[in-house]
Design a protein around this motif. Structure first.
Motif, short mmCIF file in Angstrom:
data_model
loop_
_atom_site.label_atom_id
_atom_site.label_comp_id
_atom_site.label_asym_id
_atom_site.label_seq_id
_atom_site.Cartn_x
_atom_site.Cartn_y
_atom_site.Cartn_z
N ASP A 1 0.82 -1.21 0.00
CA ASP A 1 0.00 0.00 0.00
C ASP A 1 0.85 1.26 0.00
O ASP A 1 0.56 2.23 -0.71
CB ASP A 1 -0.93 0.01 1.22
N ASP B 1 1.19 4.08 -3.12
CA ASP B 1 0.85 5.49 -2.91
C ASP B 1 2.00 6.39 -3.33
O ASP B 1 1.82 7.40 -4.01
CB ASP B 1 0.49 5.71 -1.44
N LYS C 1 1.96 9.06 -6.54
CA LYS C 1 2.31 10.46 -6.31
C LYS C 1 3.47 10.87 -7.22
O LYS C 1 3.48 11.97 -7.80
CB LYS C 1 2.66 10.68 -4.85
N ASP D 1 -4.12 -2.54 -6.65
CA ASP D 1 -3.67 -3.63 -5.78
C ASP D 1 -3.82 -4.97 -6.50
O ASP D 1 -4.76 -5.74 -6.26
CB ASP D 1 -4.49 -3.62 -4.48
N ASP E 1 0.51 11.31 5.01
CA ASP E 1 0.42 11.56 3.57
C ASP E 1 1.45 12.58 3.12
O ASP E 1 2.01 12.46 2.02
CB ASP E 1 -0.99 12.04 3.22
N ARG F 1 4.75 10.80 2.50
CA ARG F 1 4.76 10.01 1.27
C ARG F 1 4.87 10.93 0.05
O ARG F 1 5.54 10.61 -0.92
CB ARG F 1 3.51 9.13 1.19
N GLN F 2 4.21 12.08 0.13
CA GLN F 2 4.33 13.07 -0.94
C GLN F 2 5.76 13.58 -1.05
O GLN F 2 6.29 13.75 -2.15
CB GLN F 2 3.37 14.23 -0.69
N LYS G 1 -5.73 17.06 -4.16
CA LYS G 1 -6.04 15.66 -4.39
C LYS G 1 -7.42 15.54 -5.04
O LYS G 1 -8.37 16.17 -4.59
CB LYS G 1 -6.04 14.89 -3.07
N PHE H 1 -6.59 4.69 -6.52
CA PHE H 1 -6.25 3.80 -5.42
C PHE H 1 -7.02 4.24 -4.18
O PHE H 1 -7.58 5.34 -4.13
CB PHE H 1 -4.75 3.81 -5.14
N ASN I 1 -7.29 5.40 -0.40
CA ASN I 1 -6.50 6.13 0.59
C ASN I 1 -7.34 6.31 1.85
O ASN I 1 -8.18 7.20 1.94
CB ASN I 1 -6.10 7.50 0.03
N THR J 1 -8.72 7.56 5.24
CA THR J 1 -8.62 8.88 5.84
C THR J 1 -9.50 8.94 7.08
O THR J 1 -10.65 8.48 7.05
CB THR J 1 -9.09 9.97 4.85
N GLN K 1 -8.69 7.89 -4.50
CA GLN K 1 -7.93 9.01 -5.03
C GLN K 1 -7.54 8.75 -6.48
O GLN K 1 -7.01 7.68 -6.81
CB GLN K 1 -6.69 9.25 -4.19
#
Length: 443
Positions: free
Chosen positions: A25, A29, A33, A54, A160, A163-164, A200, A227, A229, A231, A242
């Motif tokens: 996962d 992500d 991005k 996935d 997040d 990861r960005q 997003k 995918f 995400n 939240t 997203q």
């Protein structure tokens, strides 16, 4: 430049696991991005992903696909694990290559850029006999972005914004290594995580992960990558689908339009890492597309006033017709009516949701035949302020003060200060602040 982007593992293979996370996962992500950053920001780059959802895919399938496509570079995104004590970032090239090889030079550049962004301990540049490095016909790198079983690294992975930032670091490295040219009118991305605004594109939000997965599959069948995400909003987990993330709001709006053409009526934009001032700058124009759906508007007002009328469909309808930000007009109505509770001088029976003509207890303002006419009057009054064009002819003029407005005198919400409300020095800012709360609470 043709980049083959390979988020590790997927489908029945979760990869490394720890602290409530699956490697498959996190890698997906980051990779999605990264793809968005590169395609939105740079010219002359093609990207093929081993997977954008996935799914299960073997190592040989990945390298064969990259080789057959004729990729110039193979980049595999992974997450490490080692019993919980190890931490940090490292990357690998094939063990049979020399330190003076082109692959090693690319590794040095990318490694340096990623380390600037990822807040992880630098474990250095390494070599290994991994399949994707050995069997790929082009230069290749495999990055290991922290240890999923280390609580400190995992805490970052759950953010997040982190990861960005990791994706941005990889993008900066790729751009530098291959001398990519930045697209015109696309300024450099922020140098550090947590700055700037990321838009997003959300193609649906669900309380059931199964429903979210079905939406991802639906979009995939239409050629749209998406995918799930997860939240947390107001203490509850929502599974957002997203379908892109952009540093440019216009690009995000284009993607929303694509989604709506595909039948996703509830697509919207969620702005992250933004201050109220940044949000205001992005949405201050009265003219523009309505981003939130009728359902999202109605849901928000009911969190404050459970008995509120459901008027979101009118704001969506008239917003599209007049080219006005219907969702911000909805926020204006909430501001004027105290969330449709009508605690001021205007009464609910007037259907006057914008306080048109209301100046005091003896002058409570205009009255309209029904709720739809009241919303229509609000949009016509906004159109008078924001535009000098003739009023579109489909609906009759019901705004009694349309002719009293200096046409085009307030193209922005903040330009309404002292005009729509007197003295109203912060009238527009109050509307935008309320709109920001709407967006941040939207599921």
């Amino acid at each position: 430049m043709k980049l083959y982007l390979d988020p590790g593992h997927g489908g029945t293979d979760p990869g490394a696991q720890g602290n409530g996370l699956n490697e498959k996962d996190v890698t997906l992500d980051i990779a999605l991005k990264l793809r968005s950053i590169l395609t939105n920001s740079y010219e002359d780059i093609e990207i093929k992903m081993s997977r954008s959802a996935d799914i299960t895919k073997s190592l040989s399938e990945r390298t064969s696909e990259a080789n057959n496509w004729g990729a110039n570079y193979f980049l595999a995104i992974h997450i490490n694990a080692a019993g919980g004590s190890a931490e940090g970032y490292e990357d690998y090239i094939y063990s049979g290559l020399s330190d003076s090889s082109t692959t090693a030079k690319y590794q040095e550049i990318i490694h340096g850029e990623v380390i600037k962004m990822n807040q992880l301990k630098d474990r250095g540049r390494k070599k290994a006999n991994f399949h994707v490095l050995r069997e790929s016909a082009m230069d290749a790198l495999l990055s290991e972005n922290g240890f999923i079983d280390n609580p400190n690294d995992a805490a970052l992975m759950k953010q997040d914004s982190w990861r960005q930032a990791v994706a941005q670091g990889h993008a900066n490295g790729i751009a530098s290594a291959f001398n990519l040219k930045r697209k015109a009118n696309n300024p450099p991305e922020p140098a550090n995580p947590g700055t700037g605004t990321l838009y997003k594109v959300i193609a649906g939000s669900f309380q059931s992960r199964e429903n979210a997965n079905e939406r991802v599959a639906f979009l995939g069948a239409k050629g749209i990558d998406a995918f799930v995400n997860p939240t947390i909003i107001s203490g509850k987990t929502w599974y957002r689908v997203q379908a892109g993330a952009y540093s440019n709001c216009d690009n995000a709006e284009e993607q929303v339009a694509v989604l709506k053409q595909a039948g996703i009526a509830d697509a919207f934009i969620a702005a992250e890492n933004s201050s109220p001032a940044q949000v205001a700058a992005a949405v201050d124009s009265i003219l523009g597309p309505t981003r939130l759906s009728a359902e999202q508007m109605n849901s928000f007002v009911k969190t404050v006033n459970p008995d509120a009328l459901e008027l979101g469909s009118f704001y969506q309808e008239f917003g599209e017709y007049y080219g006005i930000r219907g969702d911000i007009a909805f926020a204006q109505a909430l501001h004027e009516t105290n969330y449709f509770r009508f605690t001021g001088i205007v009464r609910s029976v007037q259907n006057n949701y914008a306080g048109i003509g209301a100046t005091g207890a003896d002058h409570p303002g205009a009255s309209f035949a029904d709720p739809k006419e009241g919303v229509l009057a609000q949009f016509q009054h906004l159109f008078a302020y924001a535009s000098t064009a003739p009023l579109p002819p489909q609906y009759p003029l019901v705004d009694p003060r349309f002719q009293l407005v200096e046409r085009g005198s307030a193209p922005k919400w903040t330009d309404l200060n002292g005009k729509w409300a007197v003295p109203g020095k912060t009238y527009g800012q109050s509307i935008l602040d309320l709109y920001e709360r709407m967006v941040n609470s939207t599921v």
